[in-house]
Design an enzyme around this catalytic site. Structure first.
Site, mmCIF file in Angstrom:
data_model
loop_
_atom_site.group_PDB
_atom_site.id
_atom_site.type_symbol
_atom_site.label_atom_id
_atom_site.label_comp_id
_atom_site.label_asym_id
_atom_site.label_seq_id
_atom_site.Cartn_x
_atom_site.Cartn_y
_atom_site.Cartn_z
ATOM 1 N N CYS A 95 -6.038 -7.951 -7.374
ATOM 2 C CA CYS A 95 -7.099 -8.314 -6.439
ATOM 3 C C CYS A 95 -8.044 -9.304 -7.102
ATOM 4 C CB CYS A 95 -7.856 -7.051 -6.029
ATOM 5 S SG CYS A 95 -9.235 -7.384 -4.921
ATOM 6 N N HIS A 139 -3.711 -5.021 2.374
ATOM 7 C CA HIS A 139 -4.726 -5.125 1.313
ATOM 8 C C HIS A 139 -6.041 -5.655 1.898
ATOM 9 C CE1 HIS A 139 -5.765 -6.094 -3.051
ATOM 10 N NE2 HIS A 139 -6.636 -6.845 -2.406
ATOM 11 N N GLU A 140 -5.936 -6.641 2.791
ATOM 12 C CA GLU A 140 -7.140 -7.260 3.378
ATOM 13 C C GLU A 140 -7.853 -6.332 4.354
ATOM 14 O OE1 GLU A 140 -8.338 -10.310 2.220
ATOM 15 O OE2 GLU A 140 -6.786 -9.660 0.836
HETATM 16 ZN ZN ZN Z 1 -8.351 -7.889 -2.937
#
Ligand code: ZN
Length: 171
Positions: A95, A139-140
Site C-alpha cells: 500500500c 483494496h480501495e
Molecule cells: Zn492502499
C-alpha cells in the site's frame, strides 16, 4: 493539476470512513479527481489511490485506479460498493500508505467481484471485475471504509509486521 501528499501509516486519518459524494459534478470533486490522477501518475508502480489516503479535509468516497498492471489508463470510481465476491485466494499486496517500499503481506481477496459505482460524469456503473482489477478495487473500497490491508491480517502476522514497522519508523 497538483499532486497531493499521501498519508502515511500510522496516521489515524487512514482509519476514517470517506464521505459519500452527493454531487459528482461539483468543481471541488472534479478537481480532486484530477489531482489524485496526477498523484497516481507521479508515483512509481502505483495501482490506485483512494481519497481517504490523501492529505485533505473530509475525503469523499472516490478512488482513482490504474486499469492495467503496467501504467495504463486511469479511471475514477465514485461511491464504489462491492455487491458480490467469490473465489477467495491469498493475494500479496502492499500500500502506498504503509511503507510501500518495505512492507508486503498476503491477505484473502476474492478473485471475482461485482461492483457498483459512478464514473466522473455521474453515470451509474455496474460491472464484474476479476484478477488484478478485482484485487485493486477491494483494496480501495477498504480504504474508503477506513480499513488498511494490514488490518485484515491474523493477530500473529500483524504483530510480526508491527515490529518490522516500528523499526522502520525509528529509521
Ligand atoms: Zn492502499
Amino acid at each position: 493539476m497538483a499532486k497531493i501528499k499521501i498519508l502515511q501509516y500510522p496516521d489515524s486519518r487512514l482509519h476514517k470512513k470517506a464521505i459519500p459524494v452527493k454531487d459528482v459534478s461539483a468543481p471541488e470533486i472534479q478537481q480532486l479527481i484530477d489531482d489524485i490522477m496526477e498523484t497516481v501518475k507521479s508515483c512509481e508502480s502505483c495501482a490506485a489511490l483512494a481519497a481517504s489516503q490523501m492529505d485533505i479535509l473530509n475525503p469523499p468516497s472516490l478512488t482513482v485506479i490504474n486499469n492495467t498492471e503496467e501504467n495504463g489508463e486511469l479511471f475514477c470510481l465514485i461511491n464504489p460498493e462491492i455487491l458480490d465476491m467469490r473465489d477467495f485466494v491469498d493475494m500479496e499486496e502492499g500500500c502506498m500508505s504503509v511503507f510501500p517500499d518495505a512492507i508486503k503481506a498476503a491477505v484473502k481477496r476474492a478473485k471475482h467481484i461485482k461492483v457498483k459505482a459512478q464514473d466522473r460524469t455521474g453515470k451509474i456503473l455496474e460491472f464484474e471485475a476479476e484478477g488484478y482489477l478485482a484485487h485493486v478495487i477491494q483494496h480501495e473500497v477498504d480504504h474508503l471504509n477506513g480499513i488498511l490491508y494490514i488490518d485484515k491480517l491474523s493477530p500473529l502476522k500483524r504483530e510480526r509486521l508491527e515490529k518490522k514497522m516500528a523499526k522502520l519508523l525509528k529509521k
